[in-house]
Scaffold this motif. Structure first.
Motif, short mmCIF file in Angstrom:
data_model
loop_
_atom_site.label_atom_id
_atom_site.label_comp_id
_atom_site.label_asym_id
_atom_site.label_seq_id
_atom_site.Cartn_x
_atom_site.Cartn_y
_atom_site.Cartn_z
N ARG A 58 3.17 9.37 -13.89
CA ARG A 58 2.09 8.19 -13.43
C ARG A 58 2.28 8.09 -11.82
N LYS A 59 1.28 7.54 -11.17
CA LYS A 59 1.29 7.21 -9.93
C LYS A 59 2.16 5.79 -9.46
N LEU A 60 2.82 5.80 -8.44
CA LEU A 60 3.66 4.54 -8.00
C LEU A 60 2.80 3.75 -7.10
N GLN A 61 2.28 2.72 -7.55
CA GLN A 61 1.25 1.73 -6.78
C GLN A 61 2.09 1.22 -5.70
N THR A 62 1.47 0.71 -4.73
CA THR A 62 1.88 0.15 -3.45
C THR A 62 2.54 -1.16 -4.04
N LYS A 63 2.26 -2.03 -4.81
CA LYS A 63 3.00 -3.24 -5.20
C LYS A 63 4.25 -2.97 -5.97
N ASN A 64 4.53 -1.83 -6.44
CA ASN A 64 5.46 -1.46 -7.26
C ASN A 64 6.47 -0.80 -6.04
N ILE A 65 6.22 -0.29 -5.16
CA ILE A 65 6.68 0.44 -4.17
C ILE A 65 7.52 -0.77 -3.40
N ILE A 78 10.09 -2.56 -5.59
CA ILE A 78 11.39 -1.52 -5.36
C ILE A 78 12.03 -1.61 -4.29
N SER A 79 11.53 -1.77 -3.22
CA SER A 79 12.13 -1.91 -1.89
C SER A 79 12.70 -3.30 -1.83
N LYS A 80 12.07 -4.30 -2.25
CA LYS A 80 12.91 -5.45 -2.34
C LYS A 80 13.91 -5.71 -3.16
N VAL A 81 13.96 -4.92 -4.23
CA VAL A 81 15.07 -5.20 -5.34
C VAL A 81 16.25 -4.39 -4.73
N THR A 82 15.88 -2.88 -4.06
CA THR A 82 16.80 -2.04 -4.06
C THR A 82 17.53 -2.20 -2.43
N ALA A 83 16.71 -2.94 -1.75
CA ALA A 83 17.10 -3.12 -0.34
C ALA A 83 16.81 -2.11 0.65
N ILE A 84 16.21 -1.21 0.06
CA ILE A 84 15.78 0.00 0.75
C ILE A 84 14.69 -0.37 1.72
N PRO A 85 14.91 -0.13 3.01
CA PRO A 85 13.38 -0.66 3.77
C PRO A 85 12.08 0.14 3.35
N LEU A 86 11.00 -0.45 3.40
CA LEU A 86 9.83 0.39 3.31
C LEU A 86 9.75 1.41 4.00
N ASP A 87 9.89 1.37 5.37
CA ASP A 87 9.58 2.45 6.24
C ASP A 87 10.67 3.60 5.77
N THR A 88 11.97 3.46 5.18
CA THR A 88 12.78 4.39 4.67
C THR A 88 12.32 4.90 3.56
N ILE A 110 -3.98 8.34 -0.15
CA ILE A 110 -4.23 7.86 0.71
C ILE A 110 -4.53 6.39 1.01
N GLN A 111 -5.30 5.80 0.18
CA GLN A 111 -5.16 4.32 0.11
C GLN A 111 -3.94 3.83 -0.23
N GLN A 112 -2.88 4.36 -0.88
CA GLN A 112 -1.73 3.83 -1.12
C GLN A 112 -0.79 3.95 0.20
N CYS A 113 -0.99 4.77 0.88
CA CYS A 113 -0.40 5.23 2.20
C CYS A 113 -0.60 4.12 3.36
N VAL A 114 -2.08 4.05 3.24
CA VAL A 114 -2.82 2.77 4.07
C VAL A 114 -2.23 1.57 3.85
N ASP A 115 -2.27 1.24 2.48
CA ASP A 115 -1.87 -0.11 2.29
C ASP A 115 -0.08 -0.24 2.47
N LEU A 116 0.55 0.62 2.37
CA LEU A 116 2.09 0.45 2.67
C LEU A 116 2.21 0.40 4.15
N GLU A 117 1.39 1.23 4.97
CA GLU A 117 1.46 0.91 6.49
C GLU A 117 1.02 -0.56 6.62
#
Length: 112
Positions: A43-50, A53-63, A99-106
């Motif tokens: 399954r695809k990892l959606q932006t909201k889930n990324i 996950i970043s918040k829960v794991t404290a892994i910065p989004l850009d990392t 591409i849309q997911q990447c744009v949303d994350l950026e």
């Protein structure tokens, strides 16, 4: 965005921090089965889930979304003419979704 590298980072974090996929699923509001499908690449990892996950794991989004790793197994699509098969159309739809997911994350990273 290299999804495979991102999944590896998440799995590595879980292992390093002695956390289960079930634990992470509960933290981000997904069923364990659905998260398992995401982490296996089914399954695809959606932006909201990324973001969650970043918040829960404290892994910065850009990392999380940036990686030096390049997976040469990822399909590459070069458009020349029209799409003649259903499989080609599906690959293009998947590419547009990525591409849309990447744009949303950026946008989320730059708004923070």
């Amino acid at each position: 965005m290299n999804t495979q590298a991102m999944l590896i980072q998440i799995k590595t974090w879980l292992k390093t921090n002695h956390k289960s996929q079930k634990w992470l699923a509960q933290q981000i509001g997904l069923s364990p089965a659905f998260l398992s499908q995401i982490l296996s690449g089914t399954r695809k990892l959606q932006t909201k889930n990324i973001i969650a996950i970043s918040k829960v794991t404290a892994i910065p989004l850009d990392t999380l979304i940036t990686s030096e790793h390049v997976d040469n197994k990822e399909p590459q699509i070069v458009l020349r003419g029209s799409l003649s098969s259903q499989n080609s159309k599906k690959k293009i739809e998947q590419l547009l979704w990525d591409i849309q997911q990447c744009v949303d994350l950026e946008a989320t990273i730059h708004d923070a």
